[in-house]
Design an enzyme around this catalytic site. Structure first.
Site, mmCIF file in Angstrom:
data_model
loop_
_atom_site.group_PDB
_atom_site.id
_atom_site.type_symbol
_atom_site.label_atom_id
_atom_site.label_comp_id
_atom_site.label_asym_id
_atom_site.label_seq_id
_atom_site.Cartn_x
_atom_site.Cartn_y
_atom_site.Cartn_z
ATOM 1 N N TRP A 149 1.015 -1.042 -0.042
ATOM 2 C CA TRP A 149 -0.136 0.167 0.214
ATOM 3 C C TRP A 149 0.559 0.938 0.235
ATOM 4 O O TRP A 149 1.480 1.341 0.383
ATOM 5 C CB TRP A 149 -0.765 0.090 0.984
ATOM 6 C CG TRP A 149 -2.239 0.823 0.572
ATOM 7 C CD1 TRP A 149 -2.253 2.038 1.802
ATOM 8 C CD2 TRP A 149 -3.570 0.193 0.219
ATOM 9 N NE1 TRP A 149 -3.629 2.222 0.776
ATOM 10 C CE2 TRP A 149 -3.919 1.252 -0.085
ATOM 11 C CE3 TRP A 149 -4.040 -0.718 -0.910
ATOM 12 C CZ2 TRP A 149 -5.246 1.667 -0.394
ATOM 13 C CZ3 TRP A 149 -4.479 -0.948 -1.641
ATOM 14 C CH2 TRP A 149 -5.469 0.127 -1.141
ATOM 15 N N ASP A 205 0.110 11.127 -0.203
ATOM 16 C CA ASP A 205 -0.875 12.105 0.312
ATOM 17 C C ASP A 205 -2.339 11.401 0.238
ATOM 18 O O ASP A 205 -2.249 10.302 0.492
ATOM 19 C CB ASP A 205 -1.228 12.847 -0.842
ATOM 20 C CG ASP A 205 -1.280 11.864 -2.584
ATOM 21 O OD1 ASP A 205 -1.100 11.002 -2.793
ATOM 22 O OD2 ASP A 205 -1.816 12.906 -3.567
#
Ligand SMILES: *[C@@H]1O[C@H](CO)[C@@H](O)[C@H](O)[C@H]1NC(C)=O
Ligand SMILES: *[C@@H]1O[C@H](CO)[C@@H](O)[C@H](O)[C@H]1NC(C)=O
Ligand SMILES: *[C@@H]1O[C@H](CO)[C@@H](O)[C@H](O)[C@H]1NC(C)=O
Length: 608
Positions: A149, A205
């Site tokens: 991830w 982000d």
């Protein structure tokens, strides 16, 4: 309330003077009706995704919130720290505004679950040095997600601190200071320690794509450090590292401004303009109803934030065909960033709603300030919605002030009207809507989309969140410095909530979950002794949903609304063509809980 009155006057004035405003007034009434309806849909949509009583949350532990019930294309059946914090902040604000005690039980559960989640070791790291707090998402049962991830994501702890502080403040003001000190503060303290230690390091982000520095993250961190320091003092503690790091985080925040708009991702090497809904979403968190139109804290009404609003929203006008032909003075569909390719790059409900919310919040601030100042920075924003706008200061009561606020309200409503246009009649809000035809796309029932609706709707009706102290945290140091303050982490273990008074629910959304293996052509129903369950008549049984059926989790589920306290018997049946198979005896017996909760779930396995 005052603002609404002045806007009403402004609307009537323009109604009298020109014909086009008449149709705007007519449309506004319809939009009001839709917003009222959609607000209850959105609230129910959030609660359906909240473990473990939510109608679509089978498999999620108590207090853990799913990003979406979607398990394939895309699989969002996880709990994200960011999304959960944003959504619970909206629920805390709504609880404070409405006193809805059903929300309070959900909030308490969420906070208890976070105490535990903070300590879970994961691929981002461990609890002992805080690194694990930067993990973006967890399995719905609260264990670590171990797949690849974009990690770490450093906005989560900051946003969680903000959500918890909002609730902690309510506790303190309502006679529960001990709970604020003993339950909420230990969790907040870990999150603040994390922010103070890691704010000046890169991370992914909010869109989980870019590793660098993100405006959204820095803005959330600055806010958390500022209000964290004050909250620490209110519980008789202190946060020296908040005090030392907050000015430096504010210093970094200035570095995203390029003179014309906010470059949302810096310290990166990507081929993008940097115009990104990241920055508009940030305005929802930098918003402080007690602050002026301050550029350094990027208030919604600040010249910088308005210039940025125009730059970002304009970047979507030519890229989506559903925006073609819409005038520059009218709201459009807004996505994440114009170069987006996720699902081919589409508008997002939460981004379009945020574009409206920034402007409603700005209107609140102008009303409070009693004037609007147009500067060379914000002039092009204003000219797009009011062609004769010119730099200067316009006091409330002046005709220009009325015209400007009226134009801004109409412009903001235009974004909501786009969302209305592309929301299906059942009110469900997915993640995205198609850039060419507006059809909902990607994850269904996105929890954050619903929360974005609730916060937009609150801002539109001038129900504003508490101040976070922006007005006294806007002094930018003369020189920025890379920095960090290292602290220690202690597990928060007290989740022993006091008993709060609550309104006992009269009607409960009762969900039935049953695990039973079926083959195509077979359907599962629930039937029982009460009329809502067909009074044992198999023809009137309630059909369950297999939308999340998997071979390793053969789940059928469905909900009915029942009166709290109703006692009944029931069974599951399987239908295939005209044949009906009953599960074996005994009959199941059940009483709908009569508690503060408005939802309940039975978790069953087929009696074979
Ligand atoms: C609001 O909901 C009611 C009841 O579901 C429905 O009859 C009405 O048409 C809805 N109004 C709008 C504007 O969506
Ligand atoms: C750290 O702070 C310095 C000073 O503001 C800044 O130049 C640098 O970009 C920051 N780095 C990160 C990753 O935040
Ligand atoms: C279940 O309920 C039905 C309807 O009241 C009844 O006829 C049946 O005998 C019950 N089954 C058992 C095992 O009690």
């Amino acid at each position: 309330m005052l603002l609404q009155k002045s806007l009403l006057v402004a609307t009537l004035v323009s109604f009298v003077h020109c014909i086009p405003a008449a149709s705007a007034l007519y449309k506004r009434a319809a939009l009001d009706d839709w917003i009222a309806n959609e607000t209850s849909t959105a609230l129910a949509g959030i609660l359906a995704n909240a473990g473990y009583n939510g109608a679509k949350a089978y498999g999620a532990n108590q207090g853990l919130l799913l990003a979406s019930p979607s398990t394939t294309n895309p699989d969002y059946f996880f709990t994200w720290t960011r999304d959960s914090a944003l959504v619970f902040k909206s629920l805390v604000d709504r609880f404070i505004a409405t006193g809805d005690s059903n929300l309070q039980v959900e909030i308490n559960d969420y906070i208890s679950a976070q105490a535990k989640l903070q300590t879970v070791s994961n691929p981002s790291g461990s609890f002992s040095d805080g690194s694990g707090l930067g993990e973006p998402k967890y399995e719905p049962d609260g264990t670590a997600f171990t797949g690849d991830w974009g990690r770490p994501q450093r906005d989560g702890p900051a946003l969680r601190a903000t959500a918890l502080i909002a609730y902690g403040r309510w506790l303190q003001s309502n006679g529960y200071s001990d709970a604020a000190t003993n339950i909420v503060w230990p969790i907040v303290k870990n999150d603040l320690t994390y922010v103070a230690q890691y704010w000046n390091q890169t991370g992914f982000d909010l869109w989980e794509e870019v590793k660098g520095s993100s405006f959204f993250t820095t803005a959330a961190q600055h806010r958390a450090l500022v209000e964290g320091s004050a909250f620490a003092a209110s519980v008789g503690s202190s946060c020296a590292s908040c005090d030392s790091q907050a000015p430096q985080a504010l210093c970094l925040l200035q570095q995203y401004w390029n003179g014309q708009y906010i470059v949302s991702n810096i310290n990166v090497n990507i081929a993008r303009t940097g115009k990104d809904a990241n920055s508009i979403l940030s305005s929802l968190h930098t918003f402080d109803p007690s602050a002026g139109c301050d550029d350094t804290t990027f208030q919604p009404c600040s010249p910088r934030m308005l210039a940025n609003h125009k730059a970002v929203t304009d970047s979507f006008r030519s890229v989506y065909s559903i925006n073609s032909g819409i005038a520059a003075s009218t709201g459009v569909a807004v996505g994440r960033y114009s170069e987006d390719v996720y699902y081919n790059g589409n508008p997002w409900y939460l981004a379009t709603l945020a574009a409206a919310e920034q402007l409603y919040s700005a209107l609140y601030q102008y009303n409070k300030a009693g004037s609007i100042t147009i500067t060379s920075t914000s002039l092009s924003f204003w000219k797009a919605i009011y062609s004769s706008a010119a730099t200067g200061t316009y006091a409330s009561g002046s005709s220009t002030y009325s015209a400007l606020t009226s134009a801004m309200k109409t412009y903001a409503d235009g974004y909501v009207a786009i969302v209305e246009k592309y929301t299906p009649s059942n009110g469900g809000l997915a993640e995205q809507f198609d850039r060419n035809n507006g059809a909902p796309l990607s994850a269904v029932d996105l929890t954050w989309s619903y929360a974005a609706f609730l916060t937009m709707s609150a801002a539109r009706s001038n129900s504003v969140p508490a101040s976070w102290g922006a007005a006294s945290a806007n002094k930018v140091p003369s020189a920025c410095a890379a920095s960090s303050a290292t602290g220690s982490y202690t597990a928060a273990t007290n989740t022993n909530w006091p008993s709060f008074p609550c309104t006992i629910a009269t009607s409960v959304q009762q969900t039935f979950n049953v695990l039973t293996t079926t083959v195509p052509g077979q359907d599962i129903y629930v039937v029982g002794s009460i009329s809502a369950l067909g009074s044992w008549d198999t023809a009137k049984a309630i059909k369950l949903d297999a939308g999340r059926y998997r071979s390793d989790l053969p789940l059928w589920y469905g909900s009915v609304t029942l009166s709290a306290g109703t006692a009944f018997e029931y069974k599951y049946i399987r239908k295939e063509g005209s044949s009906v198979t009953w599960e074996s005896d005994p009959n199941r017996s059940y009483t709908v809980p009569k508690t503060c909760r408005t939802s309940a779930a039975a978790r069953d396995s087929w009696q074979g």
